[in-house]
Design a protein around this motif. Structure first.
Motif, PDB file in Angstrom:
ATOM      1  N   ASP A 129     113.218  79.299  20.952  1.00  0.00           N
ATOM      2  CA  ASP A 129     114.331  78.226  20.557  1.00  0.00           C
ATOM      3  C   ASP A 129     114.032  77.131  19.655  1.00  0.00           C
ATOM      4  OD1 ASP A 129     116.040  79.538  22.182  1.00  0.00           O
ATOM      5  OD2 ASP A 129     115.862  78.265  23.869  1.00  0.00           O
ATOM      6  N   ALA A 130     114.902  76.815  18.771  1.00  0.00           N
ATOM      7  CA  ALA A 130     114.414  75.721  17.678  1.00  0.00           C
ATOM      8  C   ALA A 130     115.661  75.481  17.095  1.00  0.00           C
ATOM      9  CB  ALA A 130     113.574  76.144  16.692  1.00  0.00           C
ATOM     10  N   GLU A 131     116.117  74.071  16.964  1.00  0.00           N
ATOM     11  CA  GLU A 131     117.237  73.547  16.120  1.00  0.00           C
ATOM     12  C   GLU A 131     116.827  72.047  16.018  1.00  0.00           C
ATOM     13  OE1 GLU A 131     122.064  73.084  16.774  1.00  0.00           O
ATOM     14  OE2 GLU A 131     121.034  74.151  18.474  1.00  0.00           O
ATOM     15  N   GLY A 165     115.823  70.333   9.120  1.00  0.00           N
ATOM     16  CA  GLY A 165     115.148  70.926  10.368  1.00  0.00           C
ATOM     17  C   GLY A 165     115.144  72.497  10.464  1.00  0.00           C
ATOM     18  N   TYR A 166     115.277  72.694  11.816  1.00  0.00           N
ATOM     19  CA  TYR A 166     115.104  74.112  12.270  1.00  0.00           C
ATOM     20  C   TYR A 166     116.760  74.725  12.431  1.00  0.00           C
ATOM     21  CZ  TYR A 166     110.373  73.170  12.821  1.00  0.00           C
ATOM     22  OH  TYR A 166     108.812  72.836  12.707  1.00  0.00           O
ATOM     23  N   ASN A 167     116.814  75.791  11.967  1.00  0.00           N
ATOM     24  CA  ASN A 167     117.645  76.724  12.481  1.00  0.00           C
ATOM     25  C   ASN A 167     119.309  75.844  12.399  1.00  0.00           C
ATOM     26  OD1 ASN A 167     116.337  78.982  12.742  1.00  0.00           O
ATOM     27  ND2 ASN A 167     116.004  78.730  15.011  1.00  0.00           N
ATOM     28  N   ASN A 168     119.329  75.104  11.450  1.00  0.00           N
ATOM     29  CA  ASN A 168     120.723  74.143  11.353  1.00  0.00           C
ATOM     30  C   ASN A 168     121.874  75.134  11.082  1.00  0.00           C
ATOM     31  OD1 ASN A 168     122.347  72.010  10.562  1.00  0.00           O
ATOM     32  ND2 ASN A 168     120.772  70.865  10.753  1.00  0.00           N
ATOM     33  N   PRO A 169     122.772  75.204  11.814  1.00  0.00           N
ATOM     34  CA  PRO A 169     124.088  75.788  11.350  1.00  0.00           C
ATOM     35  C   PRO A 169     124.660  75.480  10.295  1.00  0.00           C
ATOM     36  CG  PRO A 169     124.427  74.081  13.313  1.00  0.00           C
ATOM     37  CD  PRO A 169     122.755  74.219  12.967  1.00  0.00           C
ATOM     38  N   SER A 215     117.086  79.910  -3.325  1.00  0.00           N
ATOM     39  CA  SER A 215     118.107  79.335  -4.169  1.00  0.00           C
ATOM     40  C   SER A 215     119.372  79.067  -3.413  1.00  0.00           C
ATOM     41  CB  SER A 215     118.428  80.260  -5.781  1.00  0.00           C
ATOM     42  OG  SER A 215     117.282  80.127  -6.257  1.00  0.00           O
ATOM     43  N   LEU A 216     119.876  80.028  -2.677  1.00  0.00           N
ATOM     44  CA  LEU A 216     120.743  79.985  -1.757  1.00  0.00           C
ATOM     45  C   LEU A 216     120.743  78.697  -0.739  1.00  0.00           C
ATOM     46  CD1 LEU A 216     123.591  80.715  -0.667  1.00  0.00           C
ATOM     47  CD2 LEU A 216     122.189  82.809   0.609  1.00  0.00           C
ATOM     48  N   GLN A 217     119.443  78.651  -0.191  1.00  0.00           N
ATOM     49  CA  GLN A 217     119.177  77.702   0.696  1.00  0.00           C
ATOM     50  C   GLN A 217     119.062  76.307  -0.014  1.00  0.00           C
ATOM     51  OE1 GLN A 217     115.506  79.523   2.132  1.00  0.00           O
ATOM     52  NE2 GLN A 217     115.978  78.776   4.123  1.00  0.00           N
ATOM     53  N   GLY A 218     118.678  76.111  -1.066  1.00  0.00           N
ATOM     54  CA  GLY A 218     118.798  75.027  -1.980  1.00  0.00           C
ATOM     55  C   GLY A 218     120.265  74.562  -2.276  1.00  0.00           C
ATOM     56  N   ALA A 219     120.981  75.442  -2.660  1.00  0.00           N
ATOM     57  CA  ALA A 219     122.274  75.253  -2.895  1.00  0.00           C
ATOM     58  C   ALA A 219     123.036  74.772  -1.615  1.00  0.00           C
ATOM     59  CB  ALA A 219     123.242  76.393  -3.438  1.00  0.00           C
ATOM     60  N   LEU A 220     122.902  75.360  -0.624  1.00  0.00           N
ATOM     61  CA  LEU A 220     123.669  75.039   0.649  1.00  0.00           C
ATOM     62  C   LEU A 220     123.185  73.681   1.186  1.00  0.00           C
ATOM     63  CD1 LEU A 220     123.786  78.607   2.288  1.00  0.00           C
ATOM     64  CD2 LEU A 220     125.699  77.409   0.894  1.00  0.00           C
ATOM     65  N   THR A 221     121.863  73.499   0.772  1.00  0.00           N
ATOM     66  CA  THR A 221     121.509  72.195   1.597  1.00  0.00           C
ATOM     67  C   THR A 221     122.141  71.017   0.683  1.00  0.00           C
ATOM     68  OG1 THR A 221     119.264  73.020   2.103  1.00  0.00           O
ATOM     69  CG2 THR A 221     119.198  70.851   1.311  1.00  0.00           C
ATOM     70  N   ILE A 222     122.178  71.037  -0.655  1.00  0.00           N
ATOM     71  CA  ILE A 222     122.818  69.799  -1.441  1.00  0.00           C
ATOM     72  C   ILE A 222     124.256  69.840  -0.981  1.00  0.00           C
ATOM     73  CG2 ILE A 222     123.668  69.521  -3.889  1.00  0.00           C
ATOM     74  CD1 ILE A 222     121.208  70.744  -5.049  1.00  0.00           C
ATOM     75  N   ASP A 223     124.888  71.101  -0.700  1.00  0.00           N
ATOM     76  CA  ASP A 223     126.426  71.292  -0.220  1.00  0.00           C
ATOM     77  C   ASP A 223     126.268  70.249   1.171  1.00  0.00           C
ATOM     78  OD1 ASP A 223     127.256  72.535  -2.350  1.00  0.00           O
ATOM     79  OD2 ASP A 223     127.123  74.620  -1.213  1.00  0.00           O
ATOM     80  N   ALA A 224     125.597  70.670   2.196  1.00  0.00           N
ATOM     81  CA  ALA A 224     125.741  70.078   3.236  1.00  0.00           C
ATOM     82  C   ALA A 224     125.448  68.616   3.333  1.00  0.00           C
ATOM     83  CB  ALA A 224     124.608  70.944   4.280  1.00  0.00           C
ATOM     84  N   ILE A 225     124.400  68.258   2.382  1.00  0.00           N
ATOM     85  CA  ILE A 225     124.163  66.762   2.349  1.00  0.00           C
ATOM     86  C   ILE A 225     125.506  65.818   1.843  1.00  0.00           C
ATOM     87  CG2 ILE A 225     122.767  65.136   0.926  1.00  0.00           C
ATOM     88  CD1 ILE A 225     120.672  66.907   0.931  1.00  0.00           C
ATOM     89  N   ARG A 226     126.128  66.458   0.938  1.00  0.00           N
ATOM     90  CA  ARG A 226     127.484  65.904   0.500  1.00  0.00           C
ATOM     91  C   ARG A 226     128.520  66.100   1.382  1.00  0.00           C
ATOM     92  NH1 ARG A 226     126.691  67.981  -5.833  1.00  0.00           N
ATOM     93  NH2 ARG A 226     125.808  66.063  -6.679  1.00  0.00           N
ATOM     94  N   ILE A 249     123.180  75.273   7.585  1.00  0.00           N
ATOM     95  CA  ILE A 249     122.788  76.256   6.538  1.00  0.00           C
ATOM     96  C   ILE A 249     122.822  77.726   7.198  1.00  0.00           C
ATOM     97  CG2 ILE A 249     120.674  76.868   5.387  1.00  0.00           C
ATOM     98  CD1 ILE A 249     121.762  74.392   4.287  1.00  0.00           C
ATOM     99  N   LEU A 250     122.441  77.778   8.483  1.00  0.00           N
ATOM    100  CA  LEU A 250     122.387  79.019   8.813  1.00  0.00           C
ATOM    101  C   LEU A 250     123.554  79.781   9.026  1.00  0.00           C
ATOM    102  CD1 LEU A 250     119.507  80.512   9.818  1.00  0.00           C
ATOM    103  CD2 LEU A 250     120.133  79.901  12.228  1.00  0.00           C
ATOM    104  N   ASP A 251     124.588  79.218   9.527  1.00  0.00           N
ATOM    105  CA  ASP A 251     125.736  80.055   9.502  1.00  0.00           C
ATOM    106  C   ASP A 251     126.285  80.499   8.355  1.00  0.00           C
ATOM    107  OD1 ASP A 251     126.255  79.303  12.240  1.00  0.00           O
ATOM    108  OD2 ASP A 251     127.651  77.855  11.866  1.00  0.00           O
ATOM    109  N   ARG A 252     126.091  80.012   7.203  1.00  0.00           N
ATOM    110  CA  ARG A 252     126.579  80.835   5.845  1.00  0.00           C
ATOM    111  C   ARG A 252     125.414  81.962   5.702  1.00  0.00           C
ATOM    112  NH1 ARG A 252     128.835  77.701   1.914  1.00  0.00           N
ATOM    113  NH2 ARG A 252     128.704  80.012   0.662  1.00  0.00           N
ATOM    114  N   LEU A 253     123.918  81.625   5.941  1.00  0.00           N
ATOM    115  CA  LEU A 253     123.130  82.801   5.676  1.00  0.00           C
ATOM    116  C   LEU A 253     123.386  83.860   6.496  1.00  0.00           C
ATOM    117  CD1 LEU A 253     119.633  80.457   5.484  1.00  0.00           C
ATOM    118  CD2 LEU A 253     120.881  81.447   3.521  1.00  0.00           C
TER     119      LEU A 253
END
Length: 449
Positions: A45-47, A72-76, A341-352, A78-82
């Motif tokens: 477990d990690a979140e 952080g870890y297994n953040n939904p 690249s997908l993780q990076g793009a989704l991270t920017i999206d999540a921050i906004r 990001i993870l839900d999109r992945l």
């Protein structure tokens, strides 16, 4: 694991399994900078900021993998999109030779890859007039490419300006810019013509005095201005290819610059038309409460080097700055790492989308106020911007003792500078998690007083 109720739980660190894994890992690994004998169990477990090691210990991670895991870890977020993305092989392509998409039209893709990440980076830097991105593998590569394009743009200028306390990476070119610890550069060849100038720390400098040496007297004339003076200086501005700086120094001790220092750097780069490279590898992508650390100051970088939170390296600038010849900069995987690249793009999206920069400001303020209010004798300073936080101690030995005490309480932290602990919670850290982490931190400090 329920993030809303999770708490650190430590039996023994390192445990028996962790010791076995560390021995196994080191049997083939080259010497490097491992901080702890902590072994994350990727199957447990990690979140968010919570993770589990191979012996079942639950840790509160306030390092965010040195800002490389911004959520952080297994953040939904990001993870839900992945999870929607069906893995393919290869996940890395020779990105300087091939393009990649998910089959949709540009701008309509469900899974933004390198092109989508570059578009987001252009949007995030448009206030600096930047419109072009080069992706690479790491932060060090991003810095290497930044100084390469600065040298190219200058038409053969031989000098580069760096600052005392700087850290820009461990590849040979980047090493030449480092001025933090001698061990990084010792016995390695260096780029010629690298000039270092004092970094004007806001703690040492006020409107009336400057103790760092950047402003050597009360005349307001800086060391850099003296050096570039056309009549009395020893470096002609036409011979300077670039000035490179971290908007807030990282490895050097989370040193926050004075406003006067940043105003002077901005003015001189503008007056002499010198390329300003901002190393945003640790300060960028929302960490300080703004998208870029540079956004807090008067500087207007010509080139930004980023990585960590993006999961890939990125050098961002204007098209007219990048070399026109195709073979001048290149990288096999950077523009072809599909998942990163997908993780990076989704991270920017999540921050906004989730207003995480505002959260970084509020939660960073909460941590600083909590530690200051505790009035801990060994603590000499608490500082930071957003969730890039630092606590300074009365000695290096005390800092080390506190870091170990935090670990035994289940709180992961990192050292930097000489006597500083840095705190890097995930950008969506909650009020409860900050209070929990700050409480554990203060308990550790009190135990070491």
């Amino acid at each position: 694991m329920d993030r809303e109720t999770a708490t650190p739980r430590v039996d023994t660190l390192p445990g028996e399994k962790a010791r076995e894994w560390v021995e196994y890992h080191r049997s083939n690994a080259a010497p490097s900078t491992y901080v702890y004998d902590f072994v994350w169990d990727v199957s447990a477990d990690a979140e968010g900021p919570f993770c589990t090691d191979v012996d079942g210990n639950v840790l509160l991670d306030f390092t965010s993998h040195v800002a490389a895991a911004p959520l952080g870890y297994n953040n939904p977020k990001i993870l839900d999109r992945l999870r929607e993305f069906d893995l393919v092989d290869p996940l890395k392509i020779a990105g300087q030779d091939f393009y990649v998409s998910d089959g949709q039209r540009p701008g309509e893709e469900r899974f933004p890859g390198p092109a989508g990440l570059m578009e987001r980076l252009v949007e995030a830097t448009e206030h600096y007039g930047m419109d072009t991105v080069f992706l690479s593998n790491s932060g060090a590569e991003a810095v290497e490419n930044a100084i390469k394009i600065a040298y190219d743009e200058s038409g053969g200028a031989k000098y580069g300006v760096t600052f005392e306390g700087a850290f820009h990476g461990r590849t040979l070119g980047a090493l030449s810019l480092n001025r933090s610890k001698s061990v990084y550069r010792r016995d390695f060849p260096e780029l010629s013509g690298i000039v270092d100038i004092p970094y004007c720390d806001s703690r040492a400098c006020t409107a009336d005095t400057c103790d760092c040496g950047f402003f050597p007297d009360d005349s307001g004339v800086s060391r850099l201005r003296q050096k570039l003076d056309p009549d009395r200086g020893n470096v002609h501005s036409d011979d300077v290819a670039f000035v490179v700086l971290e908007p807030i120094q990282g490895e050097g001790g989370y040193r926050i610059p004075s406003e006067a220092f940043m105003d002077e750097v901005a003015a001189l780069c503008s007056e002499h038309d010198i390329t300003l490279v901002a190393d945003e590898i640790q300060t960028g992508v929302g960490r300080t409460g703004k998208m870029w650390g540079s956004d807090h100051y008067a500087i207007e970088p010509d080139v930004i080097s980023s990585a960590k939170a993006l999961r890939v390296g990125a050098t961002v600038s204007r098209r007219d700055v990048f070399p026109e010849e195709k073979a001048r900069i290149s990288s096999t995987w950077g523009a072809g790492d599909i998942i990163s690249s997908l993780q990076g793009a989704l991270t920017i999206d999540a921050i906004r989308d989730y207003d995480l920069m505002a959260n970084a400001v509020e939660r960073g303020r909460q941590f600083q106020e909590f530690v200051r209010d505790a009035d801990l004798a060994p603590v000499t300073d608490v500082r930071g911007k957003g969730l890039l936080l630092a606590v300074q101690f009365d000695s290096k030995e005390r800092r080390n003792d506190v870091q170990e005490a935090c670990l035994q309480k289940g709180l992961l932290t990192l050292a930097c500078g000489y006597d500083v602990i840095r705190i890097l919670p995930p950008l969506d850290v909650t009020e409860r998690e900050i209070e929990l982490g700050a409480s554990l931190f203060c308990e550790a400090v009190e135990a070491c007083a």
